[in-house]
Write a protein that holds these residues in place. Structure first.
Motif, PDB file in Angstrom:
ATOM      1  N   ASN A  79       0.826  -1.209   0.000  1.00 20.51           N
ATOM      2  CA  ASN A  79       0.000   0.000   0.000  1.00 20.51           C
ATOM      3  C   ASN A  79       0.863   1.262   0.000  1.00 20.51           C
ATOM      4  N   LEU A  80       1.974   1.237   0.738  1.00 15.36           N
ATOM      5  CA  LEU A  80       2.884   2.390   0.752  1.00 15.36           C
ATOM      6  C   LEU A  80       3.559   2.596  -0.598  1.00 15.36           C
ATOM      7  N   ILE A  81       3.980   1.518  -1.219  1.00 16.71           N
ATOM      8  CA  ILE A  81       4.616   1.621  -2.543  1.00 16.71           C
ATOM      9  C   ILE A  81       3.632   2.178  -3.561  1.00 16.71           C
ATOM     10  N   TYR A  82       2.388   1.720  -3.518  1.00 17.18           N
ATOM     11  CA  TYR A  82       1.356   2.207  -4.429  1.00 17.18           C
ATOM     12  C   TYR A  82       1.108   3.700  -4.222  1.00 17.18           C
ATOM     13  N   ALA A  83       1.009   4.125  -2.966  1.00 17.35           N
ATOM     14  CA  ALA A  83       0.766   5.540  -2.674  1.00 17.35           C
ATOM     15  C   ALA A  83       1.954   6.408  -3.090  1.00 17.35           C
ATOM     16  N   ARG A  84       3.160   5.914  -2.878  1.00 12.56           N
ATOM     17  CA  ARG A  84       4.353   6.683  -3.270  1.00 12.56           C
ATOM     18  C   ARG A  84       4.442   6.824  -4.780  1.00 12.56           C
ATOM     19  N   ASN A  85       4.060   5.774  -5.508  1.00 14.01           N
ATOM     20  CA  ASN A  85       4.078   5.860  -6.975  1.00 14.01           C
ATOM     21  C   ASN A  85       3.046   6.864  -7.487  1.00 14.01           C
ATOM     22  N   LYS A  86       1.966   7.068  -6.733  1.00 14.02           N
ATOM     23  CA  LYS A  86       0.945   8.047  -7.094  1.00 14.02           C
ATOM     24  C   LYS A  86       1.315   9.458  -6.648  1.00 14.02           C
ATOM     25  N   GLY A  87       2.387   9.584  -5.835  1.00 17.41           N
ATOM     26  CA  GLY A  87       2.842  10.898  -5.405  1.00 17.41           C
ATOM     27  C   GLY A  87       2.355  11.310  -4.030  1.00 17.41           C
ATOM     28  N   TYR A  88       1.860  10.357  -3.219  1.00 23.18           N
ATOM     29  CA  TYR A  88       1.361  10.670  -1.881  1.00 23.18           C
ATOM     30  C   TYR A  88       2.366  10.257  -0.818  1.00 23.18           C
ATOM     31  N   ASN A  89       2.424  11.025   0.258  1.00 26.65           N
ATOM     32  CA  ASN A  89       3.235  10.668   1.417  1.00 26.65           C
ATOM     33  C   ASN A  89       2.486   9.643   2.267  1.00 26.65           C
ATOM     34  N   PRO A  90       3.189   8.905   3.136  1.00 26.58           N
ATOM     35  CA  PRO A  90       2.528   7.934   3.994  1.00 26.58           C
ATOM     36  C   PRO A  90       1.533   8.616   4.938  1.00 26.58           C
ATOM     37  N   PRO A  91       0.470   7.909   5.338  1.00 27.81           N
ATOM     38  CA  PRO A  91      -0.546   8.525   6.186  1.00 27.81           C
ATOM     39  C   PRO A  91      -0.115   8.751   7.636  1.00 27.81           C
ATOM     40  N   ALA A  92       0.872   8.005   8.146  1.00 31.89           N
ATOM     41  CA  ALA A  92       1.291   8.144   9.541  1.00 31.89           C
ATOM     42  C   ALA A  92       2.151   9.388   9.713  1.00 31.89           C
ATOM     43  N   ARG A  93       1.988  10.050  10.851  1.00 31.11           N
ATOM     44  CA  ARG A  93       2.818  11.214  11.194  1.00 31.11           C
ATOM     45  C   ARG A  93       3.780  10.800  12.280  1.00 31.11           C
ATOM     46  N   MET A  94       5.021  10.503  11.894  1.00 33.83           N
ATOM     47  CA  MET A  94       6.014   9.992  12.845  1.00 33.83           C
ATOM     48  C   MET A  94       6.426  11.032  13.872  1.00 33.83           C
ATOM     49  N   ASP A  95       6.346  12.311  13.541  1.00 31.03           N
ATOM     50  CA  ASP A  95       6.716  13.321  14.528  1.00 31.03           C
ATOM     51  C   ASP A  95       5.775  13.285  15.735  1.00 31.03           C
ATOM     52  N   GLN A  96       4.524  12.930  15.527  1.00 25.03           N
ATOM     53  CA  GLN A  96       3.570  12.813  16.631  1.00 25.03           C
ATOM     54  C   GLN A  96       3.614  11.433  17.284  1.00 25.03           C
ATOM     55  N   MET A  97       3.804  10.386  16.478  1.00 19.60           N
ATOM     56  CA  MET A  97       3.730   9.013  16.994  1.00 19.60           C
ATOM     57  C   MET A  97       4.970   8.597  17.780  1.00 19.60           C
ATOM     58  N   THR A  98       6.126   9.189  17.519  1.00 20.52           N
ATOM     59  CA  THR A  98       7.348   8.777  18.194  1.00 20.52           C
ATOM     60  C   THR A  98       7.712   9.656  19.382  1.00 20.52           C
ATOM     61  N   LYS A  99       6.791  10.486  19.845  1.00 29.66           N
ATOM     62  CA  LYS A  99       7.052  11.264  21.056  1.00 29.66           C
ATOM     63  C   LYS A  99       7.162  10.313  22.245  1.00 29.66           C
ATOM     64  N   ASP A 100       7.934  10.716  23.241  1.00 29.38           N
ATOM     65  CA  ASP A 100       8.222   9.856  24.391  1.00 29.38           C
ATOM     66  C   ASP A 100       6.960   9.440  25.120  1.00 29.38           C
ATOM     67  N   LYS A 101       5.997  10.337  25.286  1.00 27.94           N
ATOM     68  CA  LYS A 101       4.787   9.996  26.028  1.00 27.94           C
ATOM     69  C   LYS A 101       3.920   8.990  25.264  1.00 27.94           C
ATOM     70  N   ASN A 102       4.024   8.941  23.941  1.00 32.53           N
ATOM     71  CA  ASN A 102       3.219   8.019  23.148  1.00 32.53           C
ATOM     72  C   ASN A 102       3.834   6.623  23.052  1.00 32.53           C
ATOM     73  N   VAL A 103       5.152   6.505  23.177  1.00 32.16           N
ATOM     74  CA  VAL A 103       5.804   5.215  22.969  1.00 32.16           C
ATOM     75  C   VAL A 103       6.263   4.542  24.262  1.00 32.16           C
ATOM     76  N   ARG A 104       6.064   5.181  25.385  1.00 38.46           N
ATOM     77  CA  ARG A 104       6.543   4.634  26.657  1.00 38.46           C
ATOM     78  C   ARG A 104       5.917   3.268  26.959  1.00 38.46           C
ATOM     79  N   GLU A 105       4.609   3.150  26.818  1.00 43.08           N
ATOM     80  CA  GLU A 105       3.959   1.874  27.135  1.00 43.08           C
ATOM     81  C   GLU A 105       4.241   0.799  26.085  1.00 43.08           C
TER      82      GLU A 105
END
Length: 107
Positions: free
Chosen positions: A73-99
């Motif tokens: 799905n990511l390869i298909y979206a990248r070939n169409k010119g779209y970025n991935p749907p996940a926002r790593m700047d928000q998901m990899t914050k310390d408070k989100n990944v601690r558990e």
């Protein structure tokens, strides 16, 4: 206005949450005599999938998706010119990944 597409190297680098080094014992059979046992250090990476946002463990540094379905799905979206749907700047914050780190046994 055209957004810059995230490169594959950046995708592989940005989704790492934790790194664990494990010692594994491997035995190598020899033709004559006893088996040779060696200790090998193996690196395991805790990552977040760029497509679905779930956490997973991988032995590969260059993985960015938790399954072949998400990867396709990511390869298909990248070939169409779209970025991935996940926002790593928000998901990899310390408070989100601690558990998630505690669940998989990372420090």
């Amino acid at each position: 206005m055209q957004k810059k597409i995230i490169s594959t190297e950046d995708m592989c680098r940005e989704n790492i949450i934790g790194v664990k080094i494990n010692d594994e014992k491997r035995s190598f059979n020899q033709t004559i005599g006893s088996a040779l046992i060696k200790t090998i250090k193996r690196t395991t990476y805790l990552k977040i999938c760029w497509f679905c946002g779930s956490s997973y463990e991988s032995n590969k540094f260059n993985s960015y998706a938790c399954s072949s379905r998400c990867s396709n799905n990511l390869i298909y979206a990248r070939n169409k010119g779209y970025n991935p749907p996940a926002r790593m700047d928000q998901m990899t914050k310390d408070k989100n990944v601690r558990e998630v780190k505690e669940q998989f046994g990372y420090k």
